[in-house]
Enzyme design. Structure first.
Site, short mmCIF file in Angstrom:
data_model
loop_
_atom_site.label_atom_id
_atom_site.label_comp_id
_atom_site.label_asym_id
_atom_site.label_seq_id
_atom_site.Cartn_x
_atom_site.Cartn_y
_atom_site.Cartn_z
N SER A 233 4.15 13.97 1.71
CA SER A 233 5.04 14.97 1.13
C SER A 233 4.69 16.38 1.58
CB SER A 233 5.03 14.88 -0.40
OG SER A 233 3.72 14.90 -0.91
N HIS A 263 3.89 6.23 -1.31
CA HIS A 263 3.33 7.56 -1.62
C HIS A 263 3.32 7.81 -3.13
CE1 HIS A 263 1.95 11.54 -1.14
NE2 HIS A 263 3.04 12.15 -0.71
N HIS A 309 -9.01 3.47 -1.47
CA HIS A 309 -8.45 4.75 -1.04
C HIS A 309 -8.82 4.97 0.42
CE1 HIS A 309 -7.61 9.07 -0.83
NE2 HIS A 309 -6.91 8.93 -1.93
N ARG A 318 -9.79 12.35 -10.29
CA ARG A 318 -8.59 12.42 -11.11
C ARG A 318 -8.52 11.21 -12.05
NH1 ARG A 318 -4.34 12.98 -6.33
NH2 ARG A 318 -5.64 11.20 -5.69
N ASP A 364 -4.04 6.57 -9.57
CA ASP A 364 -2.91 5.77 -10.05
C ASP A 364 -3.34 4.64 -10.96
OD1 ASP A 364 -0.94 7.22 -8.46
OD2 ASP A 364 -1.91 6.28 -6.74
#
Length: 423
Positions: A233, A263, A309, A318, A364
């Site tokens: 993005s 994404h 990842h 996060r 996520d």
């Protein structure tokens, strides 16, 4: 904007000198080689951009302007926006000035609500959100100034104004999309006493008697703000911005990339997996049951959603921030408990399995479970939340690129024949 504008006016000449000195003294230095695998593999790992707003360290995770995320986890989204743009934390007056400016710019044009209410009832929330951003292009200060004639040295100034005006409106647009698309009733007016993130939570209209939804939204909007310049993005937006398209074109284009399953949709897939586990076992499975389920998935060639990842070799900070929030505020919730148990089980399973370079969770793995707990159960909306936050980083990077005079992006492609002939 006065404090932020003044800070940038002082810093941009220094940044320009730094870049100029690097180019003059080391312009021919090689910072990255490209393998054929990378050329066919989405340019993964190729160093071909400069991004000062944030970096991702394999051992630390997200670092915002030199500050590890977990060191600044309690700051407001407005503070992180100032930090991204100015490379320093705002003092009390500067923060108040920025918040006042965002409040002044927050009103959404009436024609946006007409457009959104005219879209098909089954429109995807991201299509609605991005349509609203693009439709506001007529408001661009940069485009008007550019058409009149604008010095290249000053491109960043109207770009910054566009950026703040757009960021100011995103909470209301995002909340409006939620209420229109999922038939939650009329739009909710902003509360002038609330900060940017809390106001978004307020306008969503979710039941929030203890204020925890407001706390979660402040956290969510802060920690998704930026992730280097090479993610799909950001890179899309930077490429559009490099053509001197204004921010409305650039941001909407980049967020269209965020809408892709590879994404911005990952948190939905992770939550679906957790809910499938809950439904399969009728609640929270035992550690042994969960471990066996993970092994069965891996043996069938399936992944464990939310784990692994491309860059990180540690738990995503996060993820850690979300888990800490959940442990503090959530009790007796099967979904969150499954997320906790997965964290205890999956890394060791993946290590024994041997194929995952990084067995640790990414953001996520936890974010969707928290949203679900607080009543935001419409999966297709989750990427809109991501978009509101990530717009801060995208806009900051574009403003800085215009200040530094970064030219239009134009990497070189080669043909398969050329590869065969040369290798």
């Amino acid at each position: 904007m006065a404090s932020l504008y003044k800070t940038l006016e002082e810093k941009i000449p220094v940044w320009r000198d730094d870049a100029g000195s690097l180019l003059k003294n080391n312009g021919s230095s090689v910072i990255s080689d490209v393998t054929l695998t990378q050329a066919y593999g989405g340019m993964r790992g190729v160093k071909g951009l400069v991004c000062d707003t944030s970096s991702v360290s394999p051992d630390t995770g997200l670092i915002i302007r030199g500050k590890p995320l977990l060191d600044i986890i309690d700051i407001l989204p407005e503070q992180v926006l100032f930090l991204l743009l100015a490379d320093e934390m705002p003092d009390e007056d500067a923060l108040a000035d920025l918040q006042s400016q965002l409040s002044e710019y927050a009103a959404v044009p009436d024609y946006i609500w007409t457009i959104l209410n005219s879209m098909p009832e089954d429109s995807h929330p991201m299509a609605m959100f991005n349509t609203a951003i693009l439709a506001m292009e007529k408001e661009s200060v940069f485009r008007r100034n550019y058409d009149k004639g604008l010095s290249k040295e000053d491109f960043w100034k109207p770009m910054l104004e566009d950026g703040l005006k757009l960021i100011a409106k995103l909470p209301a647009i995002g909340a409006g999309v939620y209420r229109i698309r999922f038939q939650k009733g009329g739009l909710i007016e902003p509360d002038g006493s609330l900060d940017w993130g809390s106001n978004f939570a307020h306008m969503l209209g979710l039941n929030d008697p203890d204020g925890n939804i407001k706390k979660l939204m402040r956290l969510y909007l802060m920690i998704h703000c930026d992730h280097e310049g090479g993610n799909a993005s950001a890179f899309t937006s930077l490429t559009i911005g490099s053509t001197l398209s204004d921010l409305y074109y650039a941001v909407s284009g980049g967020l269209n990339a965020l809408a892709g399953p590879l994404h911005g949709l990952a948190n939905q897939e992770c939550l679906k997996f957790v809910l499938e586990v809950r439904d399969k076992f009728g609640g929270t499975p035992s550690r042994d049951e969960l471990e066996q389920l993970c092994w069965d998935r891996l043996k069938n060639g399936r992944v464990i959603p939310g784990y692994g990842h491309a860059v990180l070799r540690c738990p995503d900070p996060r993820f850690t921030a979300f888990m800490n929030f959940g442990k503090e505020h959530i009790e007796n919730d099967d979904v969150f408990h499954i997320v906790e148990t997965l964290f205890d089980v999956v890394p060791e399973v993946l290590r024994k399995h041997g194929k995952a370079k990084n067995p640790w969770p990414n953001v996520d793995a936890a974010s969707g479970a928290l949203l679900y707990h607080y009543g935001l159960t419409e999966f297709s909306y989750y990427t809109v939340l991501f978009s509101i936050s990530r717009s801060m980083g995208i806009i900051s990077q574009i403003v800085i690129n215009r200040a530094l005079g970064i030219p239009i992006m134009r990497p070189k492609s080669v043909t398969t024949k050329w590869l065969k002939d040369n290798y």
